[in-house]
Design a protein around this motif. Structure first.
Motif, PDB file in Angstrom:
ATOM      1  N   ASP A  78     -31.393  38.265 -14.470  1.00 26.92           N
ATOM      2  CA  ASP A  78     -30.447  37.393 -15.168  1.00 26.92           C
ATOM      3  C   ASP A  78     -30.631  35.911 -14.811  1.00 26.92           C
ATOM      4  O   ASP A  78     -29.674  35.130 -14.886  1.00 26.92           O
ATOM      5  N   LEU A 174     -31.050  43.245 -20.691  1.00 24.49           N
ATOM      6  CA  LEU A 174     -30.185  42.103 -20.410  1.00 24.49           C
ATOM      7  C   LEU A 174     -29.058  42.012 -21.435  1.00 24.49           C
ATOM      8  O   LEU A 174     -27.893  41.783 -21.076  1.00 24.49           O
ATOM      9  N   LEU A 175     -29.393  42.210 -22.719  1.00 21.40           N
ATOM     10  CA  LEU A 175     -28.354  42.196 -23.747  1.00 21.40           C
ATOM     11  C   LEU A 175     -27.276  43.229 -23.440  1.00 21.40           C
ATOM     12  O   LEU A 175     -26.074  42.957 -23.569  1.00 21.40           O
ATOM     13  N   ARG A 177     -26.464  44.444 -20.509  1.00 25.53           N
ATOM     14  CA  ARG A 177     -25.671  44.022 -19.351  1.00 25.53           C
ATOM     15  C   ARG A 177     -24.650  42.964 -19.734  1.00 25.53           C
ATOM     16  O   ARG A 177     -23.617  42.828 -19.079  1.00 25.53           O
ATOM     17  N   ARG A 178     -24.932  42.225 -20.798  1.00 28.50           N
ATOM     18  CA  ARG A 178     -23.990  41.205 -21.264  1.00 28.50           C
ATOM     19  C   ARG A 178     -22.923  41.790 -22.194  1.00 28.50           C
ATOM     20  O   ARG A 178     -22.128  41.062 -22.776  1.00 28.50           O
ATOM     21  N   GLY A 179     -22.923  43.099 -22.344  1.00 31.88           N
ATOM     22  CA  GLY A 179     -21.870  43.741 -23.123  1.00 31.88           C
ATOM     23  C   GLY A 179     -22.164  43.906 -24.592  1.00 31.88           C
ATOM     24  O   GLY A 179     -21.265  44.258 -25.373  1.00 31.88           O
ATOM     25  N   VAL A 208     -25.950  38.181 -31.446  1.00 39.27           N
ATOM     26  CA  VAL A 208     -26.312  36.970 -30.715  1.00 39.27           C
ATOM     27  C   VAL A 208     -26.508  35.802 -31.671  1.00 39.27           C
ATOM     28  O   VAL A 208     -25.955  34.705 -31.476  1.00 39.27           O
ATOM     29  N   LYS A 214     -21.421  31.328 -28.306  1.00 40.00           N
ATOM     30  CA  LYS A 214     -20.955  32.324 -27.333  1.00 40.00           C
ATOM     31  C   LYS A 214     -22.118  32.915 -26.549  1.00 40.00           C
ATOM     32  O   LYS A 214     -21.981  33.231 -25.364  1.00 40.00           O
ATOM     33  N   HIS A 215     -23.250  33.086 -27.213  1.00 38.61           N
ATOM     34  CA  HIS A 215     -24.398  33.752 -26.589  1.00 38.61           C
ATOM     35  C   HIS A 215     -25.593  32.802 -26.500  1.00 38.61           C
ATOM     36  O   HIS A 215     -26.725  33.192 -26.780  1.00 38.61           O
ATOM     37  N   ASP A 217     -27.543  31.366 -24.226  1.00 42.25           N
ATOM     38  CA  ASP A 217     -28.776  31.643 -23.473  1.00 42.25           C
ATOM     39  C   ASP A 217     -29.520  32.857 -24.029  1.00 42.25           C
ATOM     40  O   ASP A 217     -30.755  32.906 -24.007  1.00 42.25           O
ATOM     41  N   LEU A 218     -28.787  33.832 -24.577  1.00 48.26           N
ATOM     42  CA  LEU A 218     -29.454  34.982 -25.200  1.00 48.26           C
ATOM     43  C   LEU A 218     -30.133  34.557 -26.499  1.00 48.26           C
ATOM     44  O   LEU A 218     -31.226  35.030 -26.831  1.00 48.26           O
TER      45      LEU A 218
END
Length: 281
Positions: A78, A174-175, A177-179, A208, A214-215, A217-218
């Motif tokens: 992360d 990673l996505l 883990r970000r919910g 995303v 809201k997202h 960095d993704l």
């Protein structure tokens, strides 16, 4: 204070240039070994170009792997800021490799034909570093382990890349883990198998891209992946066009179909949902 005489200044400057007791530029870069590694087997003038082209490409690929492996680890941890820097550098390295084909394209078919008999069965198809790059980017194929079976040390490196999660696998984890909802099949799978695109994963990326604030960095990660694949496609395209220009449709020295094989590789999409989502936005 007494002024220095001109001859004293010259002596002092010469002393500064004495590298006999310290490391020099050539020592640091091990230039004797690097510049002594070009050993043409044919009497033809143009073989030096062929050797230097491929040796420098392998050096760039060494740096690419260094950055790519670190970027994958950063995504898994992360730490996206560091990962973005590394992925941007990988894309720039690929740009260098694209332009390198411009130099090799100055070799004409008769010039290549003069050195081809001396190449035996050696081929870029056997590049362990290139195979590690492809595996790290998700293009997994068990058959590509075979060209390295004669070198246990190289086989171990390629095998490790083959069995590890790819950059895209880590991005999807990673996505999650970000919910962001993702199917279990994309998160818990056999990493040695080629990735198969799914509508559920595209919906995750759409989440995303439809709310970039809201997202952020993704979203930036998605665009870094886009840049990377864009550069990789150009690298592959320049490869196939250069090979066709130099050898036509002859079989490759490593036994592949040459241009026909390389053209098939142009159809491989590394991060499919990153591209298909654009139609939905």
């Amino acid at each position: 204070m007494e002024a220095k005489k001109p001859e004293d200044i010259v002596h002092a400057e010469k002393a500064k240039l004495d590298f006999s007791a310290s490391m020099s530029y050539g020592d640091y870069l091990q230039l004797d070994a690097i510049l002594g590694a070009q050993k043409p087997l044919s009497p033809d003038h143009n073989e030096m170009l062929f050797i230097v082209q491929h040796q420098t490409s392998e050096l760039w690929m060494k740096l690419m792997l260094h950055e790519l492996r670190a970027a994958i680890a950063k995504v898994a941890a992360d730490e996206l800021g560091a990962a973005f820097k590394m992925l941007a550098r990988v894309s720039k390295i690929m740009e260098q490799l694209v332009h390198a084909w411009d130099v090799l394209a100055t070799m004409t078919p008769p010039e290549y034909s003069a050195i081809r008999p001396y190449l035996s069965s050696s081929s870029g198809f056997q590049s362990a570093q290139y195979r590690c790059i492809e595996f790290a980017l998700g293009n997994k194929n068990a058959a590509m382990l075979k060209p390295h079976a004669h070198r246990p040390d190289l086989l171990a490196q390629v095998q490790a890349a083959y069995e590890a999660p790819s950059l895209y696998d880590e991005a999807l984890r990673l996505l999650a883990r970000r919910g962001i909802a993702l199917p279990a099949a994309a998160l818990q799978r056999d990493w040695t198998q080629p990735y198969v695109a799914s509508d559920e994963v595209m919906q995750a990326w759409l989440t995303v891209y439809r709310d970039t604030q809201k997202h952020w960095d993704l979203y930036q990660l998605g665009e870094e992946l886009t840049d990377l694949e864009d550069a990789f496609r150009l690298w592959r395209f320049r490869h196939v066009t250069t090979v066709e220009r130099v050898i036509g449709f002859k079989r490759g020295t490593g036994g592949t179909g040459g241009v026909s094989y390389l053209r098939k590789m142009l159809d491989v999409v590394l991060f499919p949902e990153i591209w298909t989502l654009r139609t939905e936005l």
